[in-house]
Design a protein around this motif. Structure first.
Motif, PDB file in Angstrom:
ATOM      1  N   HIS A 290       0.773  -1.237   0.000  1.00 24.88           N
ATOM      2  CA  HIS A 290       0.000   0.000   0.000  1.00 24.88           C
ATOM      3  C   HIS A 290       0.812   1.299   0.000  1.00 24.88           C
ATOM      4  O   HIS A 290       0.407   2.253  -0.647  1.00 24.88           O
ATOM      5  CB  HIS A 290      -1.098  -0.009   1.089  1.00 24.88           C
ATOM      6  N   GLN A 297      -6.458   2.349  -0.722  1.00 28.33           N
ATOM      7  CA  GLN A 297      -7.586   2.977  -0.044  1.00 28.33           C
ATOM      8  C   GLN A 297      -7.522   2.603   1.436  1.00 28.33           C
ATOM      9  O   GLN A 297      -6.652   1.850   1.851  1.00 28.33           O
ATOM     10  CB  GLN A 297      -8.888   2.497  -0.671  1.00 28.33           C
ATOM     11  N   ASP A 298      -8.450   3.080   2.206  1.00 27.32           N
ATOM     12  CA  ASP A 298      -8.432   2.820   3.642  1.00 27.32           C
ATOM     13  C   ASP A 298      -8.363   1.338   3.964  1.00 27.32           C
ATOM     14  O   ASP A 298      -7.598   0.910   4.824  1.00 27.32           O
ATOM     15  CB  ASP A 298      -9.686   3.407   4.310  1.00 27.32           C
ATOM     16  N   ARG A 299      -9.179   0.573   3.255  1.00 30.41           N
ATOM     17  CA  ARG A 299      -9.246  -0.852   3.541  1.00 30.41           C
ATOM     18  C   ARG A 299      -7.872  -1.516   3.408  1.00 30.41           C
ATOM     19  O   ARG A 299      -7.525  -2.433   4.156  1.00 30.41           O
ATOM     20  CB  ARG A 299     -10.219  -1.501   2.560  1.00 30.41           C
ATOM     21  N   ARG A 301      -5.003  -0.343   4.117  1.00 26.32           N
ATOM     22  CA  ARG A 301      -4.159  -0.099   5.288  1.00 26.32           C
ATOM     23  C   ARG A 301      -4.710  -0.789   6.524  1.00 26.32           C
ATOM     24  O   ARG A 301      -3.985  -1.116   7.438  1.00 26.32           O
ATOM     25  CB  ARG A 301      -4.070   1.409   5.542  1.00 26.32           C
ATOM     26  N   ARG A 302      -6.011  -1.031   6.535  1.00 30.88           N
ATOM     27  CA  ARG A 302      -6.704  -1.447   7.738  1.00 30.88           C
ATOM     28  C   ARG A 302      -6.826  -2.962   7.854  1.00 30.88           C
ATOM     29  O   ARG A 302      -6.421  -3.567   8.834  1.00 30.88           O
ATOM     30  CB  ARG A 302      -8.085  -0.805   7.723  1.00 30.88           C
ATOM     31  N   GLU A 328     -14.586   2.810  -2.159  1.00 32.13           N
ATOM     32  CA  GLU A 328     -15.119   2.386  -0.877  1.00 32.13           C
ATOM     33  C   GLU A 328     -16.166   3.390  -0.402  1.00 32.13           C
ATOM     34  O   GLU A 328     -15.933   4.595  -0.452  1.00 32.13           O
ATOM     35  CB  GLU A 328     -13.979   2.336   0.147  1.00 32.13           C
ATOM     36  N   ALA A 331     -17.204   4.102   5.898  1.00 28.67           N
ATOM     37  CA  ALA A 331     -16.110   3.440   6.595  1.00 28.67           C
ATOM     38  C   ALA A 331     -16.546   2.138   7.238  1.00 28.67           C
ATOM     39  O   ALA A 331     -17.628   1.989   7.660  1.00 28.67           O
ATOM     40  CB  ALA A 331     -15.524   4.350   7.681  1.00 28.67           C
TER      41      ALA A 331
END
Ligand SMILES: Nc1ncnc2c1ncn2[C@@H]1O[C@H](COP(=O)(O)OP(=O)(O)OP(=O)(O)O)[C@@H](O)[C@H]1O
Ligand code: SF4
Ligand SMILES: [Mg+2]
Lengths: 331, 327
Positions: A290, A297-299, A301-302, A328, A331
């Motif tokens: 990432h 996108q956020d996902r 990293r999460r 996405e 959240a």
């Protein structure tokens, strides 16, 4: 292909315990190679390509070791074999070709000595038969006047010829699987193509399964049937060579392609992937790619890192290219 | 290759000429031999006669040339102390030294190579580590101390082996040997260990280092990947490559055994040339000293040459005259 694959690697994990914690140079890698098939393995330096090959043939250097997963050779588990049992398989069932033909051959033994000792070790033949087989093996890899050159020392051959000798050595006891770790990297550009063609021919004629590790996308395009792309010890993408090369799904594969000069790509400017592969000691959370990914996108990293199984089976990416890219929502 | 040999022979001769010069210079710089040879009561005529006899009245270069000429024929003149030809004295003493050096050399070579291989192959094993630690002691203890320790344990305390001399020797032609009698063989044991121990530890550590180096090479890995047996990998593939660099240094070590013999011979009162040399120093017996120096350097240079030839024999890459032309 419904028959048992020659090599089947299942969720392989290789770990190196260090003072700073446990490193995973190979993390949950799975792939099959069938008879007569070449699997190309690509990825940046340190991606774990060699480590995977060494794990398969049982030549991991301490302290690296297989901690989980399976390696099946023609259906038989070999990942927990040790010592003598493993030695019998090496050379006989699986061979390995290394990068540098200058250093792969023992300088003090003739080419014939090295061939016959390997043949005698694995095939129940007489000294005389072993020598005949050795000559045949040299002829098969394209050494001219093999009969008269069999008693030469390695230094009497050129680099390309030496790599042919190395290939003959790896194949002389007729293994079902050959792991070729960057077999052309150390060679002159002019002979690289010949060696690739030779490997391809032997694979087809003998039905050997080949794992071909390389940095060179050109070699992949030329020889491989399927490609495995590795990143930071994990598989990023695995699929048929045409599809992966022309329609990469993983952003890393696409980045690799964009940074490689390939005839098919025309005159587009080469573009390097920004940044460098993270060190094993501090892999980022989530998708290891990432920090360098344009599509992160956020996902990414999460969530725990995507794997082939948790994604579409082809690319380990939540948002593979080519598929309709969904932004996405929330959240 | 021939050119190389010729060059090496030429170098060897040069070395011998220099050593010869040193040996010869001793005659002029270390006191006046005439003083030494004739006692207090001497006449001028005696002095003149002796000077003439020894050729001491001629120019330096002429004397040096004469010295070389004579030396080449094995003629080193008369011992100042014994009044007998030096060559004769040396020949009497030489067998003792050569037999001692031979046994120690063999011990150092066989023991050193075997232990070196062992400690390299089993480098994580307990016994290999014990041997390595012990070898550190072996290298750091001075020879004479080892000799004295051995004498203390095996001669004084246990009384198993003699502490001095050569034992009974048998005469065969001009040679005396201690190999044929029990007392001769017994007398050899302690001095041979004393003399060979240092070289053995050196050879062992060298073989070990080289072997570990070789075991890391790609061709060893490739041999493993071909499923060859460990025995074949260690002794066929690794050992041969180990011996190439080891052979040079080992050869030199063996040469130095003869030189090192001085100390051992003194400790054990071994009647060899080393002891002769020590006694000659005490009496400033220049001809004996000069002859000893020349003899040792000839041996050194000779061993060196042989080692170089061996190097060619073992490594095909050096035999340039048979390149078959690559592609
Ligand atoms: N003894 C070790 N201690 C710590 N890390 C190690 C050790 N040996 C290997 N590694 C790491 O394991 C990773 C995998 O190495 P590997 O040789 O498989 O890479 P590769 O993909 O073959 O790279 P290359 O293209 O340079 O050959 C690398 O990141 C390397 O730094
Ligand atoms: S999962 Fe996310 S960060 Fe990883 S490659 Fe796919 S898009 Fe990029
Ligand atoms: Mg590699």
């Amino acid at each position: 292909m419904t028959d048992t694959p020659v090599l089947s690697v299942r969720n392989l994990v290789v770990e190196i315990p260090t003072r700073r914690g446990i490193l995973r140079p190979v993390d949950n890698v799975s792939y099959d190679i069938h008879a007569g098939e070449i699997l190309g393995v690509v990825g940046e330096s340190g991606a774990g390509k060699s480590m995977t090959g060494n794990a398969v043939i049982g030549l991991l250097d301490r302290p690296a070791r297989i901690t989980s997963g399976e390696i099946l050779l023609s259906g038989q588990p070999i990942h927990n074999l040790k010592g003598e049992a493993l030695r019998r398989l090496r050379g006989k069932k699986m061979g390995m070709i290394f990068q540098d033909p200058l250093t792969s051959l023992n300088p003090l033994l003739t080419v014939g000595d090295q061939l016959t000792e390997t043949i005698l070790e694995h095939l129940g033949v007489s000294q005389q038969q072993a020598r005949e087989r050795a000559i045949a093996a040299l002829e098969e890899v394209g050494i001219p006047a093999a009969r008269s050159r069999i008693d030469s020392y390695p230094h009497e051959f050129s680099g390309g010829m030496r790599q042919r000798v190395v290939i003959a050595l790896a194949l002389c006891a007729e293994p079902d699987l050959v792991i070729a770790d960057e077999p052309t990297t150390a060679l002159d550009v002019s002979v690289q193509a010949q060696i690739v063609a030779l490997l391809k021919r032997l694979c087809r004629e003998r039905g050997v399964a080949v794992m071909l590790v390389t940095h060179d996308m050109g070699v992949i395009a030329e020889a491989a049937d399927r490609v495995a792309v590795m990143y930071a010890g994990r598989l990023a993408e695995l699929g048929p060579v045409r599809e992966v090369l022309t329609a990469a799904r993983h952003p890393y594969t696409s980045g690799l392609m964009a940074s490689t000069p390939l005839a098919s790509q025309g005159h587009e400017r080469l573009r390097q992937i920004p940044g460098a592969m993270p060190r094993l000691g501090n892999l980022p959370d989530g998708c290891a790619f990432h920090p360098r990914c344009d599509y992160a996108q956020d996902r990414c990293r999460r969530d725990p890192g995507p794997t082939l199984e948790t994604c579409d089976g082809r690319a380990a990416c939540w948002f593979p290219l080519g598929a309709e890219r969904k932004q996405e929502v929330g959240a | 290759m021939l050119a190389y040999i010729i060059r090496r022979v030429f170098q060897s001769v040069l070395v011998l000429l220099v050593v010869g010069l040193v040996a010869f210079s001793m005659f002029s710089f270390v006191g006046d031999p005439v003083d030494n040879m004739l006692g207090q009561e001497r006449t001028q005529a005696d002095v003149e006669r002796l000077r003439d006899q020894l050729g001491l009245d001629q120019p330096f270069v002429v004397q040096y040339w004469r010295f070389l000429e004579q030396a080449a024929q094995g003629n080193f003149g008369l011992s100042y102390r014994q009044g007998r030809p030096v060559a004769e004295i040396l020949m009497e003493r030489l067998p003792a030294t050569l037999e001692l050096a031979f046994v120690s050399g063999l011990l150092a070579l066989v023991g050193g190579i075997a232990l070196g291989i062992f400690t390299a192959i089993r480098r994580r094993g307990v016994s290999a580590n014990v041997i390595m630690t012990a070898s550190l002691i072996g290298v750091s203890l001075p020879t004479f101390l080892i000799g004295i320790l051995l004498i203390y344990v095996f001669s004084v305390e246990l009384g198993w082996l003699p502490s001095f001399g050569r034992g009974e020797v048998t005469r065969i032609g001009g040679w005396t040997t201690g190999f044929l009698t029990e007392s001769g063989l017994k007398a050899l044991i302690l001095p041979a260990i004393t003399l060979g121990l240092y070289q053995m530890t050196l050879i062992m550590r060298l073989v070990r280092t080289e072997m570990l180096e070789v075991l890391r090479m790609d061709y060893i890995r490739f041999a493993r990947a071909r499923g060859l047996r460990e025995k074949s990998i260690n002794f066929r593939h690794a050992l041969k490559n180990t011996l190439v660099p080891v052979i040079t240094i080992t050869g030199l070590q063996l040469g130095s055994i003869i030189a090192f013999a001085i100390i051992t011979e003194t400790v054990f009162q071994w009647p060899g040339v080393g002891l002769l040399f020590i006694n000659a120093i005490q009496f400033v017996d220049i001809p004996v000293m000069a002859a000893y120096l020349m003899m040792i350097s000839v041996m050194f240079v000779g061993i060196n040459l042989i080692v170089d030839m061996l190097y060619f024999a073992i490594d095909p890459r050096l035999r340039v005259d048979r390149t078959a032309g690559g592609h």
